[in-house]
Design a protein around this motif. Structure first.
Motif, PDB file in Angstrom:
ATOM      1  N   ASN A 271      16.909-110.795  29.417  1.00 11.42           N
ATOM      2  CA  ASN A 271      18.313-111.104  29.721  1.00 11.42           C
ATOM      3  C   ASN A 271      18.771-112.352  28.970  1.00 11.42           C
ATOM      4  O   ASN A 271      19.891-112.407  28.467  1.00 11.42           O
ATOM      5  CB  ASN A 271      18.505-111.337  31.220  1.00 11.42           C
TER       6      ASN A 271
ATOM      7  N   MET B  87      19.444-111.452  25.437  1.00 11.23           N
ATOM      8  CA  MET B  87      20.699-110.696  25.305  1.00 11.23           C
ATOM      9  C   MET B  87      21.900-111.640  25.334  1.00 11.23           C
ATOM     10  O   MET B  87      22.843-111.489  24.560  1.00 11.23           O
ATOM     11  CB  MET B  87      20.862-109.702  26.473  1.00 11.23           C
TER      12      MET B  87
ATOM     13  N   SER C  44      24.597-112.263  22.339  1.00  7.36           N
ATOM     14  CA  SER C  44      26.059-112.137  22.529  1.00  7.36           C
ATOM     15  C   SER C  44      26.786-113.338  21.926  1.00  7.36           C
ATOM     16  O   SER C  44      27.839-113.192  21.306  1.00  7.36           O
ATOM     17  CB  SER C  44      26.426-112.086  24.006  1.00  7.36           C
TER      18      SER C  44
ATOM     19  N   THR D  65      28.652-114.575  32.131  1.00  3.76           N
ATOM     20  CA  THR D  65      28.357-113.559  31.109  1.00  3.76           C
ATOM     21  C   THR D  65      29.475-113.542  30.058  1.00  3.76           C
ATOM     22  O   THR D  65      29.216-113.548  28.858  1.00  3.76           O
ATOM     23  CB  THR D  65      28.188-112.176  31.767  1.00  3.76           C
TER      24      THR D  65
ATOM     25  N   THR E 258      29.475-116.311  27.406  1.00  2.67           N
ATOM     26  CA  THR E 258      28.566-116.307  26.242  1.00  2.67           C
ATOM     27  C   THR E 258      29.397-116.153  24.958  1.00  2.67           C
ATOM     28  O   THR E 258      29.062-116.716  23.920  1.00  2.67           O
ATOM     29  CB  THR E 258      27.513-115.175  26.315  1.00  2.67           C
TER      30      THR E 258
ATOM     31  N   ALA F  40      34.121-108.569  29.275  1.00  5.25           N
ATOM     32  CA  ALA F  40      32.761-108.808  29.792  1.00  5.25           C
ATOM     33  C   ALA F  40      32.837-109.250  31.254  1.00  5.25           C
ATOM     34  O   ALA F  40      32.015-108.844  32.081  1.00  5.25           O
ATOM     35  CB  ALA F  40      32.060-109.867  28.947  1.00  5.25           C
TER      36      ALA F  40
ATOM     37  N   ARG G 105      29.498-104.523  37.939  1.00  8.33           N
ATOM     38  CA  ARG G 105      28.050-104.293  38.092  1.00  8.33           C
ATOM     39  C   ARG G 105      27.430-105.190  39.165  1.00  8.33           C
ATOM     40  O   ARG G 105      26.559-104.752  39.913  1.00  8.33           O
ATOM     41  CB  ARG G 105      27.351-104.510  36.742  1.00  8.33           C
ATOM     42  N   GLU G 106      27.897-106.423  39.238  1.00 10.64           N
ATOM     43  CA  GLU G 106      27.326-107.339  40.237  1.00 10.64           C
ATOM     44  C   GLU G 106      27.629-106.842  41.659  1.00 10.64           C
ATOM     45  O   GLU G 106      26.793-106.967  42.555  1.00 10.64           O
ATOM     46  CB  GLU G 106      27.874-108.759  40.034  1.00 10.64           C
TER      47      GLU G 106
ATOM     48  N   LYS H 113      25.278-104.070  42.397  1.00  9.51           N
ATOM     49  CA  LYS H 113      23.940-104.603  42.721  1.00  9.51           C
ATOM     50  C   LYS H 113      23.902-105.157  44.149  1.00  9.51           C
ATOM     51  O   LYS H 113      22.895-105.046  44.833  1.00  9.51           O
ATOM     52  CB  LYS H 113      23.551-105.699  41.716  1.00  9.51           C
TER      53      LYS H 113
ATOM     54  N   ALA I 144      38.313-102.621  33.275  1.00 11.44           N
ATOM     55  CA  ALA I 144      37.609-102.915  32.011  1.00 11.44           C
ATOM     56  C   ALA I 144      37.880-101.801  30.999  1.00 11.44           C
ATOM     57  O   ALA I 144      38.197-102.057  29.830  1.00 11.44           O
ATOM     58  CB  ALA I 144      36.102-103.055  32.261  1.00 11.44           C
TER      59      ALA I 144
ATOM     60  N   SER J  35      40.008-102.045  27.515  1.00 11.21           N
ATOM     61  CA  SER J  35      39.018-102.089  26.425  1.00 11.21           C
ATOM     62  C   SER J  35      39.612-101.971  25.009  1.00 11.21           C
ATOM     63  O   SER J  35      39.047-102.523  24.073  1.00 11.21           O
ATOM     64  CB  SER J  35      37.908-101.052  26.652  1.00 11.21           C
TER      65      SER J  35
ATOM     66  N   PHE K 217      30.775 -95.885  31.117  1.00  8.22           N
ATOM     67  CA  PHE K 217      31.441 -96.489  32.271  1.00  8.22           C
ATOM     68  C   PHE K 217      31.780 -95.410  33.311  1.00  8.22           C
ATOM     69  O   PHE K 217      31.600 -95.610  34.507  1.00  8.22           O
ATOM     70  CB  PHE K 217      32.733 -97.215  31.853  1.00  8.22           C
TER      71      PHE K 217
ATOM     72  N   LYS L  13      25.030-101.271  32.861  1.00 14.27           N
ATOM     73  CA  LYS L  13      24.330-102.140  31.910  1.00 14.27           C
ATOM     74  C   LYS L  13      24.305-101.497  30.515  1.00 14.27           C
ATOM     75  O   LYS L  13      24.558-102.175  29.505  1.00 14.27           O
ATOM     76  CB  LYS L  13      22.907-102.419  32.391  1.00 14.27           C
TER      77      LYS L  13
ATOM     78  N   SER M  48      28.758-101.856  24.379  1.00 13.24           N
ATOM     79  CA  SER M  48      29.998-102.564  24.009  1.00 13.24           C
ATOM     80  C   SER M  48      29.716-103.600  22.934  1.00 13.24           C
ATOM     81  O   SER M  48      30.523-103.797  22.017  1.00 13.24           O
ATOM     82  CB  SER M  48      30.605-103.300  25.197  1.00 13.24           C
TER      83      SER M  48
ATOM     84  N   PHE N 265      31.532-103.813  19.353  1.00 12.48           N
ATOM     85  CA  PHE N 265      32.194-104.985  18.761  1.00 12.48           C
ATOM     86  C   PHE N 265      31.742-105.150  17.304  1.00 12.48           C
ATOM     87  O   PHE N 265      32.538-105.463  16.423  1.00 12.48           O
ATOM     88  CB  PHE N 265      31.863-106.268  19.542  1.00 12.48           C
TER      89      PHE N 265
END
Ligand SMILES: CC(C)=CCC/C(C)=C/CC/C(C)=C/CC/C(C)=C/COC[C@H](O)COP(=O)(O)O
Ligand code: GRG
Ligand code: MG
Length: 288
Positions: free
Chosen positions: A18, A21, A25, A152, A155, A178, A185-186, A189, A225, A229, A253, A273, A279, A283
């Protein structure tokens, strides 16, 4: 424990995949910002590999330190739930964890302030949020999720801050995307972790308001998102190749949201993820 085992325990403790990653980014952000801003290639700072390496290392160390601090505050629960992790298994001592975290944060901050004040200020804010998150915010309704979403997204801001405030400005759309994807996602989780979190005394969104409202909120962030996008293309930051790549990203997604409504949270989180990692590739495609 020999040296190799110790180093591998440290890397595991930092959640090096992580952290790497996040570092990648930030490096990608420098390239995107430099191209958007028509930054001269020859002799330019961003062209200098050693500077890109510094950016990667700073973000790697800061993210790693954030992860270590997270485990430090969770050591009592992990003794029961995840006894094989570096801290509860005793491969790393609590004292080592504290020293290592302070060292990583300090080195990252020092380099950031040496690079420029904008990078230093973002770095300082992020270290503050990472500490607050590990101590308190992750057990709160939404604030924890939004902190990780900000971190996130940041970054991109942090990487581009290398090119000054203009770099930060052009990264705002990527930060926003992001942020939204991570927030979705959080929350997923957190739905997955309801049982363990409740035992730990945490009051996350799904614990306070229930599973169904959390599903709706996470999918709302996910849809937003997707809806926003195309923004980097509309603003003229990325080429049409970004839109082509985005088709696959959007599909992922939708798969994530499909599994969310099917209440298969592990799969939903996994596809969120994958969508986020793709994504990053989109970019890069958008630069060609
Ligand atoms: C719609 C659209 C184009 C969205 C953009 C999504 C995007 C580019 C997201 C950025 C992804 C990124 C910067 C990832 C860095 C890796 C990182 C540190 C992520 C934060 O991790 C927190 C996390 O909870 C780790 O959990 P786990 O994966 O379960 O171990
Ligand atoms: C300090 C300097 C110089 C720079 C800062 C550099 C940047 C951009 C840092 C951002 C780091 C970042 C993305 C941190 C997120 C790491 C973190 C603590 C994730 C924890 O996420 P959880 O969702 O709680 O993980 P688990 O639930 O899986 O334990
Ligand atoms: Mg969490």
């Amino acid at each position: 424990m020999n040296l190799v085992q110790k180093i591998s325990a440290y890397l595991e403790f930092m959640r090096y995949k992580n952290a790497a990653m996040a570092g990648i980014s930030s490096v990608i952000a420098v390239f995107i910002a430099a191209i958007i801003l028509d930054y001269p290639m020859e002799g330019a700072l961003f062209y200098n590999l050693i500077h890109l390496f510094y950016i990667f290392i700073m973000v790697f160390l800061a993210t790693g330190a954030g992860n270590m601090l997270n485990d430090y505050y969770d050591v009592d629960i992990d003794r029961v739930n995840k006894p094989n992790r570096p801290l509860p298994s005793g491969r790393i001592s609590l004292k080592e964890a504290v020293y290592l975290t302070i060292l990583c944060f300090s080195v990252a901050l020092l380099i950031a302030f040496l690079i420029n004040p904008v990078a230093g200020i973002i770095g300082f804010i992020n270290v503050f949020i990472l500490i607050w998150y590990a101590k308190t915010l992750k057990r709160t309704v939404l604030l924890g999720n939004l902190s990780i979403a900000y971190l996130t997204g940041s970054t991109f801001l942090f990487g581009a801050s290398f090119l000054g405030t203009d770099g930060v400005r052009v990264m705002i759309p990527l930060f926003l995307l992001a942020f939204l994807a991570t927030a979705a996602r959080e929350i997923v989780k957190d739905i997955e972790d309801i049982k363990g979190d409740a035992e730990d005394g945490a009051v996350t969104f799904p614990i306070k308001y229930g599973e169904k409202p959390a599903i709706y909120l996470a999918s709302a962030f996910g849809f937003l998102a997707v809806l926003l996008s195309p923004l980097p293309y509309i603003l003229g930051y990325l080429t049409v190749h970004y839109l082509y790549a985005l088709i696959i990203v959007i599909l992922c997604f939708f798969v994530a949201i499909y599994y969310l409504f099917k209440r298969d949270y592990a799969k939903s989180s996994k596809y969120f993820k994958i969508a986020m990692l793709l994504s990053l590739a989109a970019f890069i495609f958008g630069l060609i």
